[in-house]
Design an enzyme around this catalytic site. Structure first.
Site, PDB file in Angstrom:
ATOM      1  N   ARG A   1       0.776  -0.989  -0.036  1.00  0.00           N
ATOM      2  CA  ARG A   1      -0.043   0.054  -0.085  1.00  0.00           C
ATOM      3  C   ARG A   1       0.825   1.460  -0.274  1.00  0.00           C
ATOM      4  NH1 ARG A   1      -2.769   3.500   3.919  1.00  0.00           N
ATOM      5  NH2 ARG A   1      -5.470   3.920   3.212  1.00  0.00           N
TER       6      ARG A   1
ATOM      7  N   HIS B   1       0.932   4.524  -2.459  1.00  0.00           N
ATOM      8  CA  HIS B   1       0.265   5.166  -2.592  1.00  0.00           C
ATOM      9  C   HIS B   1       1.152   6.393  -3.151  1.00  0.00           C
ATOM     10  CE1 HIS B   1      -3.548   5.509  -0.045  1.00  0.00           C
ATOM     11  NE2 HIS B   1      -3.223   4.332  -0.609  1.00  0.00           N
TER      12      HIS B   1
ATOM     13  N   ASN C   1      -3.655   8.429   3.905  1.00  0.00           N
ATOM     14  CA  ASN C   1      -2.532   8.456   4.737  1.00  0.00           C
ATOM     15  C   ASN C   1      -2.676   7.800   6.174  1.00  0.00           C
ATOM     16  OD1 ASN C   1      -1.517   7.339   2.235  1.00  0.00           O
ATOM     17  ND2 ASN C   1      -0.175   9.506   2.026  1.00  0.00           N
TER      18      ASN C   1
ATOM     19  N   HIS D   1      -5.918  -6.286  -3.009  1.00  0.00           N
ATOM     20  CA  HIS D   1      -6.659  -6.315  -1.669  1.00  0.00           C
ATOM     21  C   HIS D   1      -6.850  -7.286  -1.175  1.00  0.00           C
ATOM     22  CE1 HIS D   1      -8.578  -1.668  -1.896  1.00  0.00           C
ATOM     23  NE2 HIS D   1      -7.219  -1.821  -2.040  1.00  0.00           N
TER      24      HIS D   1
END
Length: 320
Positions: free
Chosen positions: A64, A68, A96, A195
């Site tokens: 992740r 990001h 975040n 995911h």
């Protein structure tokens, strides 16, 4: 004559831009540190193995972080920068804050790498390698990571707030967000398969389990037990209905069964353009794994700093 000159000039400018872009990508190479830090990949792999052995979830957290990071001004480790009295980073941007984690793991890897190869390897490359190794350690595919990124001296909280795809977004918005980064709808669908590991905060899926209609009622009831209609924003639930922490294709089986946890997840299988691909991945693990690996390389190539741009940070949390 003037118009012909203008056309030629414009063509030259476009050619220069294309060559510059190609040159930037060409500077990324899997063998970038073969001489300057030959043990790099072993150091990162061993450090990630220790981290995942302590907490399997950390593989998802590092994945992740990389996602990001790359979606905000490219894969430049800007997400790793701490806020200071004079500097605003991305860690406290809405996508975040309270959820981005794994920074200490990157710190440890960076320290181990610095011991072996002082001031040589960027934090951006360490994050890219750690992401790949975390996925592999959880049973996912491997891929050759192109290296040679450099670290940003800047960050953008506003870009993090606006450019990281939202868990509440519809399919059109998601496709547009990925297109803005040079990624297509297939990339969106396969990268969302990340995911299959990890957890989500109640605040990101409350509206789906209480208000969406394209959701399996038993699944919604199960998730409501950990996510009340009000309060408990930080309560966690597995993104995958089978919380095995193993990187597989169960995420897509969940979507077909209307058990996607996030609204943005279920949008990939909701009578739209990605339904057929979701069905393919739900039935064909090998195809998903191969496509995921290829898409991770494409995402890792988003606007890297190379050459003399940026820097090689000594500490991933602060600029030199």
């Amino acid at each position: 004559m003037a118009s012909i000159v203008s056309i030629v000039t414009l063509s030259n400018i476009l050619l220069i831009l294309l060559l510059s872009s190609a040159a930037a990508n060409a500077q990324l190479s899997a063998n970038f540190y073969a001489t300057s830090c030959p043990n790099l990949q072993t150091i990162v792999r061993n450090s990630m193995a220790q981290a995942v052995n302590r907490e399997r979830r950390i593989g998802a957290s590092i994945l992740r972080l990389f996602f990001h990071d790359c979606f905000v001004n490219g894969c430049d480790a800007s997400i790793l920068l701490d806020d200071t009295a004079t500097f605003t980073g991305e860690k406290n941007a809405a996508p975040n804050r309270n959820s981005a984690r794994g920074f200490e793991v990157i710190d440890t890897i960076k320290s181990n790498v610095e011991t072996a190869c002082n001031a040589t390897v960027s934090c951006a490359d360490i994050l890219a390698l750690a992401t790949r190794d975390g996925v592999v350690l959880l049973g996912g595919p491997s891929w050759q990571v192109p290296l040679g990124r450099r670290d940003a001296r800047t960050a953008s909280q506003s870009a993090a707030n606006s450019q990281i795809p939202s868990p509440f977004a519809n399919l059109a918005t998601l496709i547009s967000s990925f297109a803005a980064k040079g990624l297509n709808a297939r990339d969106l669908t396969v990268l969302s398969g990340g995911h299959t590991i990890g957890l989500a905060r109640c605040a990101t899926f409350r509206n789906r389990i209480y208000n969406d209609t394209n959701i399996d009622p038993n699944f919604a009831a199960t998730r409501r037990a950990r996510c009340p209609a009000s309060g408990g924003d930080n309560n966690l639930a597995p993104l995958d209905s089978v919380p095995s922490a193993r990187f597989d294709n169960n995420y897509y089986r969940d979507l077909v069964a209307q058990r996607g946890l996030l609204h943005s997840d279920q949008e990939l299988f909701n009578g739209g353009s990605q339904d057929a691909l979701v069905r393919t991945y739900s039935n064909d693990l090998a195809t998903f794994l191969a496509d995921f690996a290829a898409a991770m390389v494409r995402m890792g190539n988003i606007s890297p700093l190379t050459g003399t741009s940026g820097e090689i940070r000594r500490n991933c949390r602060v600029v030199n």
